[in-house]
Design a protein around this motif. Structure first.
Motif, PDB file in Angstrom:
ATOM      1  N   ILE A   1     118.867  80.588  36.222  1.00 40.63           N
ATOM      2  CA  ILE A   1     119.872  80.885  35.210  1.00 40.63           C
ATOM      3  C   ILE A   1     119.157  81.277  33.928  1.00 40.63           C
ATOM      4  N   SER A   2     119.895  81.769  32.958  1.00 38.63           N
ATOM      5  CA  SER A   2     119.272  82.220  31.718  1.00 38.63           C
ATOM      6  C   SER A   2     118.936  81.046  30.805  1.00 38.63           C
ATOM      7  N   ARG A   3     117.941  81.225  29.961  1.00 37.14           N
ATOM      8  CA  ARG A   3     117.571  80.189  28.997  1.00 37.14           C
ATOM      9  C   ARG A   3     118.684  80.001  27.974  1.00 37.14           C
ATOM     10  N   ASN A   4     119.431  81.070  27.695  1.00 36.69           N
ATOM     11  CA  ASN A   4     120.551  80.945  26.759  1.00 36.69           C
ATOM     12  C   ASN A   4     121.596  79.960  27.289  1.00 36.69           C
ATOM     13  N   THR A   5     121.823  80.006  28.606  1.00 39.26           N
ATOM     14  CA  THR A   5     122.781  79.075  29.208  1.00 39.26           C
ATOM     15  C   THR A   5     122.284  77.635  29.104  1.00 39.26           C
ATOM     16  N   VAL A   6     121.004  77.427  29.392  1.00 41.76           N
ATOM     17  CA  VAL A   6     120.430  76.083  29.290  1.00 41.76           C
ATOM     18  C   VAL A   6     120.516  75.576  27.863  1.00 41.76           C
ATOM     19  N   SER A   7     120.199  76.440  26.919  1.00 42.21           N
ATOM     20  CA  SER A   7     120.255  76.061  25.507  1.00 42.21           C
ATOM     21  C   SER A   7     121.680  75.682  25.100  1.00 42.21           C
ATOM     22  N   ARG A   8     122.637  76.417  25.625  1.00 39.02           N
ATOM     23  CA  ARG A   8     124.039  76.126  25.296  1.00 39.02           C
ATOM     24  C   ARG A   8     124.454  74.768  25.856  1.00 39.02           C
ATOM     25  N   ILE A   9     124.013  74.460  27.076  1.00 34.11           N
ATOM     26  CA  ILE A   9     124.347  73.165  27.682  1.00 34.11           C
ATOM     27  C   ILE A   9     123.725  72.034  26.871  1.00 34.11           C
ATOM     28  N   PHE A  10     122.479  72.228  26.447  1.00 34.56           N
ATOM     29  CA  PHE A  10     121.811  71.223  25.613  1.00 34.56           C
ATOM     30  C   PHE A  10     122.619  70.968  24.342  1.00 34.56           C
ATOM     31  N   SER A  11     123.031  72.049  23.700  1.00 31.30           N
ATOM     32  CA  SER A  11     123.756  71.941  22.436  1.00 31.30           C
ATOM     33  C   SER A  11     125.092  71.218  22.623  1.00 31.30           C
ATOM     34  N   LEU A  12     125.836  71.595  23.673  1.00 31.81           N
ATOM     35  CA  LEU A  12     127.123  70.956  23.935  1.00 31.81           C
ATOM     36  C   LEU A  12     126.953  69.481  24.294  1.00 31.81           C
ATOM     37  N   ALA A  13     125.902  69.179  25.049  1.00 30.34           N
ATOM     38  CA  ALA A  13     125.653  67.786  25.414  1.00 30.34           C
ATOM     39  C   ALA A  13     125.366  66.944  24.179  1.00 30.34           C
TER      40      ALA A  13
END
Length: 251
Positions: A26-38
């Motif tokens: 998956i994209s790093r942008n998606t991972v970053s978004r999940i981190f932020s939401l968490a």
């Protein structure tokens, strides 16, 4: 998206965003978004490990889960476009990204886009388009078919073997019939092809025939026929034999 729990578990193990993105494709942008939401929702692994994917998705995104659905590339159109002059997979990925951004949809990163296209080609048993530079390489080989030539005076029938040289960008070809497939005819055909094309390409790509290549083993530099190597040196070109098929069966 069904990787939320894996992302949070990786994060709890102190894995980097790049590692997680590469592991889950998956994209790093998606991972970053999940981190932020968490972080915003204070959802850490101690709590998430007792939840299933649907619960985690609902907890993080509520009714906004639709925004995590990647925009699917139109690989049927992409495959057709690749056969047009000047069109590359990089160019089509750029256009795909621009389209996704214009409608606010997540997009696949280039490596995943390429992988998905390769999967599409294999699934539909299609031929992948290979991009060639004009005049960069010359594909050479014996055709494999044997012709019969009849002497119009004596009626004697002799065999003839076809040498074929093709410029892959334009598919412009040179063909010559020879009485045998020996080294002398092989080299003479190359010289005649250079004269016909009025130039020499940067690379020569022969199949692994004995008149040109003595040895071509995996993980080793190919060993060319001495006369063939001398001809290449004389004309300032480089011989790169085609990759051999791996036929040995491990037992």
């Amino acid at each position: 998206m069904r990787d939320l729990k894996k992302i949070l578990k990786f994060r709890a193990s102190n894995k980097s965003q790049r590692f997680i993105a590469d592991s889950l494709k998956i994209s790093r942008n998606t991972v970053s978004r999940i981190f932020s939401l968490a972080d915003q929702k204070q959802l850490h692994w101690e709590k998430a490990q007792n939840m299933d994917e649907d619960q985690i998705e609902s907890y993080l995104f509520g009714n906004d889960t639709v925004n995590l659905v990647y925009q699917s590339p139109d690989f049927e159109m992409i495959h057709k476009e690749l056969f047009k002059p000047g069109v590359t997979l990089q160019l089509l990925w750029d256009e795909y990204v621009e389209q996704c951004r214009s409608i606010g949809k997540p997009f696949y990163q280039r490596s995943n886009f390429y992988r998905l296209y390769t999967d599409y080609v294999k699934k539909h048993r299609l031929t992948m388009h290979i991009n060639h530079k004009p005049g960069d390489r010359l594909m050479v080989d014996w055709d494999g078919k044997i012709m019969e030539v009849t002497d119009q005076y004596t009626g004697e029938i002799t065999k003839a073997y076809l040498f074929v040289a093709t410029l892959p960008f334009s598919m412009f070809s040179y063909v010559q019939a020879c009485p045998s497939m020996d080294s002398k005819n092989w080299i003479d055909c190359h010289i005649n092809a250079f004269r016909y094309f009025d130039g020499v390409t940067r690379l020569l790509v022969p199949d692994n025939l004995k008149t040109g290549v003595d040895s071509n083993k995996k993980y080793e530099d190919p060993v060319l026929n001495k006369s063939y190597q001398e001809m290449a040196n004389h004309y300032g070109t480089t011989v790169i034999p085609a990759r051999i098929r791996y036929q040995q069966i491990e037992g």
